[in-house]
Design an enzyme around this catalytic site. Structure first.
Site, mmCIF file in Angstrom:
data_model
loop_
_atom_site.group_PDB
_atom_site.id
_atom_site.type_symbol
_atom_site.label_atom_id
_atom_site.label_comp_id
_atom_site.label_asym_id
_atom_site.label_seq_id
_atom_site.Cartn_x
_atom_site.Cartn_y
_atom_site.Cartn_z
ATOM 1 C CB THR A 1 -23.819 1.656 -13.126
ATOM 2 O OG1 THR A 1 -24.989 1.006 -13.596
ATOM 3 C CG2 THR A 1 -23.390 2.691 -14.137
ATOM 4 C CB SER B 1 -39.019 -20.671 -5.484
ATOM 5 O OG SER B 1 -39.381 -19.317 -5.507
ATOM 6 N N PRO C 1 -29.601 -6.839 -8.183
ATOM 7 C CG PRO C 1 -30.425 -7.353 -6.096
ATOM 8 C CD PRO C 1 -29.284 -7.606 -6.986
ATOM 9 N N PRO C 2 -31.125 -3.494 -8.272
ATOM 10 C CG PRO C 2 -33.097 -2.421 -8.867
ATOM 11 C CD PRO C 2 -32.573 -3.697 -8.302
ATOM 12 N N GLY C 3 -29.121 -0.609 -7.563
ATOM 13 C CA GLY C 3 -28.430 0.105 -6.496
ATOM 14 C C GLY C 3 -27.364 -0.688 -5.786
ATOM 15 C CE LYS D 1 -36.126 -17.298 -3.792
ATOM 16 N NZ LYS D 1 -36.400 -18.666 -4.281
#
Ligand SMILES: Nc1ncnc2c1ncn2[C@@H]1O[C@H](COP(=O)(O)OP(=O)(O)OP(=O)(O)O)[C@@H](O)[C@H]1O
Ligand SMILES: [Mg+2]
Length: 755
Positions: A337, A654, A331-333, A697
């Site tokens: 990177t 799911s 996921p982002p953040g 999750k």
């Protein structure tokens, strides 16, 4: 007889000689050279003496005809007297001489023409009608030497003499013509050079005016090319282009194109490489210094480097199949990177980021062919230029977001780039030379694996980033985000402190994300506020930020325990899902209303999810009696299932057990426990099948304040991935069938009645 030393005169050619002829009025003039006499002389009449101061010092003589000298003797006065046999020209038949005469005149005309005669000599020659006399005019020529003139004099036969004269004049003409041509050529050349010189000076002046200095342009390119360390094939290509450029006028539009091309060719760092550091221990230190946690990720990266190191040390570098593409998915953040940058730092390579999000055109990767107007190289060439070395770390950011359309499939180009078997000879369309990308360390990132084109995914070595727990976020904030934000807001570390409870509050109540980006922003907001207070002297340093200060600065909590409120009524169940932004909780709502029967589905559900809903309904209906549901509960009613948030597209199987639970809850009027979240696919027989992304999750459930999670049996081993700090705070129910799910999730019936 008078000797003429080194001189020949012909009849009709008057001469003045410095001699005393006494009273004689006729003399014989005989040419003499080195004591040798000519066989023929001319008889000349003495016209008048030339006197200077009363003394006769010279005479003017007019030769009249040829003569052959005979016996000679000196008289008493020492004057040489000779018997003479005169040989006047006999006039031959015109048939013999006409052609020769005409020819002779023509040649002479031409000679006079070449010598720039003003016409007088021509008139003179024309006035001579006797063929013999005509031949004798050759004697005037300054170009004839003594021998030739003597020969002409000695030729008594007029026809022969004319022939001889013609031959001599022809030679003269040829000579004159050659001389003229040479002169013309010299003159021409000089003029041309002068003209060129002049034009060049003008051009230089114009260039100077325009601020250009192109005289040395091609040389400049040649110099740069020679120093660029290009491979042989590229060098040849560059030189060909240079040669083309040289042949071209500068103003030519194509010359600008060639220059752009050469500039790009030179922009590739052909011979430059960073010294690669492959020490795994040291790499691990760098990774640890830059990033908190991420143990698994760091371990995988160090292993990767260790393998590379061994291969290099053992000379196994040449197996092109050995390379793998590290792919960081999460996921982002979550630091994908930034860990890429750390890899570059740890290995001593340069780092360039290449965002692929939204790239739909193959030419973006490979460049346009040069025939296109405004063609440019693709991103890879640009990345190499930016890196300045041939072995940087190139981060292919957001590979899951490349698309394909009629402009060609960029992932096909990427495949070639990433394939270690091919990428030593990558060909950019624009540069059209082979580039060796095999020393580049490619690291790809993506938010989700599903949308990465399959052939690409196949070549990737995936490292998953599942998101952070609260504790991890707190640690990251302490170690990295906070110090960075403090500095960014112009503060010093000792001026401001954030207490532990306040930081936790910021994490739990103001952010709900897998990564730490939002958290960093919130910390920034806090610090901006503090900076303002310090700058305006409203507060004294050091400032301590506590929970109250956090609430004051960040306002109303953005997240709270939503599940309790949402599941208070029957018909709502809490599911767990993985989206682009990481794990998330989602509430499946079911409601019924009067209608024709049937099922309405909303919330931008994908096909798979819609089918899940149908399966869920069928399962509940077919087990109505087991669940103590009134068989006729749905008679004349329509069932509606909605999955908020309505604007976000969702798909996947799911949510199966969540849907069953929501529908069962509605029809049994038993609410779902507010502390429980669930995930699992359901079959018509009521089996619970495993799902993906368990760790994400569970983290989301934890962050949302849930304390129990229902998971499919076959996902039990995945619990090992869940950090213990989360695991220890939660209860996991491992289920194989959906009836067990309902048992666990639904509040007891009696309670429902009471409510
Ligand atoms: N484990 C960590 N330790 C220290 N800092 C971290 C960690 N994880 C993330 N960060 C910081 O969080 C910020 C965001 O990370 P980054 O930009 O790398 O995210 P990303 O995974 O690439 O996200 P996206 O998928 O949106 O591109 C960076 O400033 C990074 O330094
Ligand atoms: Mg990123």
């Amino acid at each position: 007889m008078i000797p003429l030393d080194d001189m020949v005169v012909f009849p009709g050619m008057s001469v003045t000689l410095p001699v005393d002829v006494g009273t004689d009025n006729r003399v014989l003039l005989v040419p003499r050279h080195d004591g040798a006499w000519a066989n023929v002389g001319v008889v000349a009449e003495v016209s008048e003496p030339v006197r200077v101061a009363g003394r006769k010092i010279a005479v003017s003589l007019m030769p009249v005809q040829r003569a052959i000298p005979g016996a000679a003797a000196s008289d008493a006065d020492g004057v040489l007297r000779v018997d003479v046999e005169v040989r006047p020209d006999t006039v031959p038949a015109p048939t013999l001489t006409r052609e020769l005469e005409r020819e002779y005149r023509a040649v002479v005309d031409e000679i006079l023409e070449l010598r720039g005669d003003d016409g007088r000599l021509r008139t003179f020659v024309r006035s001579i009608t006797e063929p013999g006399a005509l031949a004798d005019t050759a004697g005037y020529s300054p170009e004839l030497n003594f021998g030739e003139k003597r020969q002409l004099l000695e030729t008594l036969d007029v026809v022969e003499r004319l022939k001889l004269a013609l031959q001599l004049q022809r030679e003269r003409l040829a000579e004159l013509q050659v001389r003229k041509r040479i002169r013309d050529e010299v003159e021409d050349g000089a003029q041309k050079r002068q003209r060129e010189y002049f034009l060049r000076r003008q051009m230089d002046a114009i260039r100077k005016e325009l601020g250009e200095n192109e005289g040395t342009l091609v040389e400049e390119y040649r110099g740069k090319i020679a120093n660029a360390g290009m491979p042989e094939a590229v060098l040849q290509q560059a030189e060909r282009e240079c040669a083309r450029l040289e042949r071209m006028e500068d103003s030519n539009a194509e010359s600008a194109m060639i220059r752009t091309y050469l500039d790009w060719l030179l922009a590739v760092p052909w011979a430059k490489r960073s010294e690669e550091r492959l020490d795994p221990v040291q790499a691990r230190q760098v990774l640890d210094a830059d990033h908190e946690g991420l143990d698994d990720v760091k371990r995988r990266i160090t292993e990767y480097l260790a393998v590379r190191k061994l291969r290099t040390e053992r000379g196994m570098t040449d197996d092109r199949r050995s390379g793998v593409i590290l792919t960081l998915i999460g996921p982002p953040g979550t630091g994908k990177t930034s860990i890429g940058e750390s890899i570059a730092r740890a290995t001593g390579r340069k780092f360039v980021r290449m965002s692929l999000g939204g790239v739909r055109d193959e030419a973006e990767i490979r460049g346009h062919r040069r025939t296109y107007i405004g063609a440019l190289p693709g991103r890879l060439v640009r990345a190499l230029r930016d890196a300045g070395t041939m072995n940087p770390v190139i981060m292919l950011d957001e590979v899951d977001k490349i698309g394909a359309d009629w402009r060609g499939d960029p992932s096909a180009a990427l495949l070639e780039v990433l394939d270690p078997a091919q990428n030593h000879a990558f060909r950019d369309h624009y540069l059209d030379v082979e580039l060796d990308l095999s020393h580049v360390l490619f690291v790809a990132t993506a938010n989700v694996a599903e949308t990465i084109p399959a052939p690409l995914f196949d070549r990737m070595e995936v490292i998953r980033f599942d998101g952070y727990t609260t504790d991890e976020k707190v640690a990251i904030a302490r170690g990295h985000l906070w110090p960075r934000q403090v500095e960014r807001n112009g503060l010093r570390a000792e001026e401001v402190t954030l207490d532990e409870a306040a930081l936790r509050l910021a994490v739990t109540d103001y952010t709900r994300e897998a990564g730490v980006r939002q958290l960093e922003r919130e910390l920034g907001t806090l610090l901006r506020k503090t900076a303002t207070e310090i700058a305006s002297a409203a507060k004294q340093v050091p400032v301590v930020i506590d929970t109250a200060a956090v609430r004051a600065a960040l306002g109303r909590p953005r997240f709270f325990h939503e599940a309790a409120v949402r599941t208070a009524v029957p018909g709502v169940a809490t599911g767990l899902a993985v989206t682009e932004v990481g794990g998330d909780v989602l509430f499946v709502e079911a409601a019924s209303m009067p209608g024709q029967g049937g099922l309405v589905l909303t919330g931008q559900l994908g096909d798979v999810m819609k089918e899940s809903a149908r399966i869920a309904l069928t399962y509940v209906k077919s087990h109505a009696s087991d669940l103590r549901i009134d068989e006729h509960a749905l008679d004349g009613r329509e069932l509606h299932v909605h999955v908020p948030a309505g604007a976000i597209p969702k798909d996947g199987p799911s949510a199966g057990i969540t849907m069953v639970t929501a529908i069962a809850s509605l029809l049994t009027r038993r609410p779902v426990k507010s502390t429980i979240g669930m995930t699992g696919e359901v079959t018509l027989q009521g089996h619970v099948l495993p799902i993906g992304g368990l760790k994400q999750k569970v983290l989301a459930a934890h962050a949302a304040g849930l304390t129990e999670v229902i998971i499919p049996e076959r996902n039990e081993p995945d619990l090992n991935d869940v950090p213990s700090e989360v695991r220890d705070h939660m209860r996991f129910h491992v289920v194989g069938t959906v009836d067990r799910v309902l048992e666990l999730a639904l509040e007891p019936a009696a309670l429902a009645m009471a409510a």
